[in-house]
Scaffold this motif. Structure first.
Motif, short mmCIF file in Angstrom:
data_model
loop_
_atom_site.label_atom_id
_atom_site.label_comp_id
_atom_site.label_asym_id
_atom_site.label_seq_id
_atom_site.Cartn_x
_atom_site.Cartn_y
_atom_site.Cartn_z
N ASN A 97 0.82 -1.21 0.00
CA ASN A 97 0.00 0.00 0.00
C ASN A 97 0.86 1.26 0.00
N MET A 98 2.02 1.22 0.64
CA MET A 98 2.91 2.38 0.59
C MET A 98 3.40 2.60 -0.84
N ALA A 99 3.71 1.52 -1.54
CA ALA A 99 4.10 1.63 -2.94
C ALA A 99 2.94 2.16 -3.79
N GLN A 100 1.72 1.68 -3.50
CA GLN A 100 0.52 2.18 -4.21
C GLN A 100 0.34 3.67 -3.97
N LEU A 101 0.53 4.09 -2.72
CA LEU A 101 0.39 5.51 -2.39
C LEU A 101 1.40 6.35 -3.16
N THR A 102 2.62 5.88 -3.21
CA THR A 102 3.66 6.59 -3.96
C THR A 102 3.28 6.71 -5.43
N GLU A 103 2.76 5.64 -5.99
CA GLU A 103 2.33 5.65 -7.39
C GLU A 103 1.19 6.66 -7.61
N GLU A 104 0.21 6.65 -6.72
CA GLU A 104 -0.92 7.57 -6.86
C GLU A 104 -0.50 9.03 -6.70
N ASP A 106 -2.53 13.17 -21.44
CA ASP A 106 -2.79 13.60 -20.06
C ASP A 106 -3.98 14.55 -19.94
N LYS A 107 -4.48 15.06 -21.04
CA LYS A 107 -5.51 16.09 -20.98
C LYS A 107 -6.84 15.59 -20.43
N ASP A 108 -7.10 14.30 -20.54
CA ASP A 108 -8.35 13.75 -20.02
C ASP A 108 -8.22 13.23 -18.59
N LYS A 109 -7.02 13.35 -18.01
CA LYS A 109 -6.81 12.88 -16.64
C LYS A 109 -7.61 13.75 -15.67
N ASP A 110 -8.26 13.11 -14.73
CA ASP A 110 -9.12 13.80 -13.76
C ASP A 110 -8.35 13.96 -12.44
N LEU A 111 -7.96 15.19 -12.12
CA LEU A 111 -7.20 15.44 -10.91
C LEU A 111 -7.98 15.01 -9.67
N GLY A 112 -9.26 15.28 -9.65
CA GLY A 112 -10.09 14.87 -8.51
C GLY A 112 -10.06 13.38 -8.28
N GLU A 113 -10.16 12.62 -9.37
CA GLU A 113 -10.12 11.16 -9.27
C GLU A 113 -8.77 10.69 -8.74
N GLU A 114 -7.71 11.32 -9.20
CA GLU A 114 -6.38 10.92 -8.74
C GLU A 114 -6.18 11.27 -7.26
N LEU A 115 -6.69 12.44 -6.84
CA LEU A 115 -6.61 12.79 -5.42
C LEU A 115 -7.43 11.82 -4.58
N ALA A 116 -8.57 11.40 -5.11
CA ALA A 116 -9.40 10.41 -4.40
C ALA A 116 -8.66 9.07 -4.27
N ASP A 117 -7.88 8.70 -5.29
CA ASP A 117 -7.07 7.48 -5.19
C ASP A 117 -6.08 7.59 -4.03
N VAL A 118 -5.47 8.76 -3.88
CA VAL A 118 -4.53 8.99 -2.77
C VAL A 118 -5.27 8.83 -1.44
N VAL A 119 -6.43 9.45 -1.32
CA VAL A 119 -7.20 9.36 -0.08
C VAL A 119 -7.59 7.91 0.22
N VAL A 142 -6.06 5.11 -0.58
CA VAL A 142 -4.92 4.33 -0.09
C VAL A 142 -4.51 4.79 1.31
N VAL A 143 -4.59 6.09 1.58
CA VAL A 143 -4.29 6.58 2.94
C VAL A 143 -5.28 5.97 3.94
N LEU A 144 -6.54 5.91 3.56
CA LEU A 144 -7.54 5.30 4.44
C LEU A 144 -7.26 3.82 4.65
N CYS A 145 -6.83 3.13 3.61
CA CYS A 145 -6.44 1.71 3.76
C CYS A 145 -5.30 1.57 4.76
N LEU A 146 -4.28 2.39 4.61
CA LEU A 146 -3.13 2.33 5.53
C LEU A 146 -3.55 2.64 6.96
#
Length: 108
Positions: free
Chosen positions: A27-34, A55-68, A70-74
């Motif tokens: 999960n720490m590796a996943q967090l680093t990736e996200e 990269d233009k279609d990348k959703d910053l909100g979705e990526e920030l949610a991925d970080v959250v 994984v943090v919640l998992c940890l």
């Protein structure tokens, strides 16, 4: 939703849809990736790097949610009540940093 409820929601999701939590190191590796994915969007969209077409279609909100997520998992798997930890941190920062930031010439 408060953080405690989010931790419970993630735990329920893991139990219903996942087999188990990945171990802490994974999960720490996943967090680093996200976080890297967030950094890529920020650097290209708001920084000086040019944004690639892919990269233009990348959703910053979705990526920030991925970080959250994984943090919640940890937090869950290490027994941390993140709501309590966050509340404690905000209290500490409020007491420590209020005058410091108001008196920082760089922020004026």
């Amino acid at each position: 939703m408060d953080i405690k409820a989010a931790q419970l929601q993630v735990d329920t999701w893991i139990k219903e849809h996942g087999v188990r939590y990945f171990n802490e190191l994974t999960n720490m590796a996943q967090l680093t990736e996200e976080v890297g994915e967030v950094a890529r969007i920020i650097a290209r969209r708001y920084g000086e790097q040019s944004e690639k077409e892919s990269d233009k279609d990348k959703d910053l909100g979705e990526e920030l949610a991925d970080v959250v997520f994984v943090v919640l998992c940890l937090a869950n798997q290490t027994g941390i009540n993140l709501q309590e930890a966050f509340d404690k941190k905000m209290d500490k920062k409020t007491k420590r940093d209020h005058d410091r930031h108001h008196n920082n010439e760089k922020l004026k």
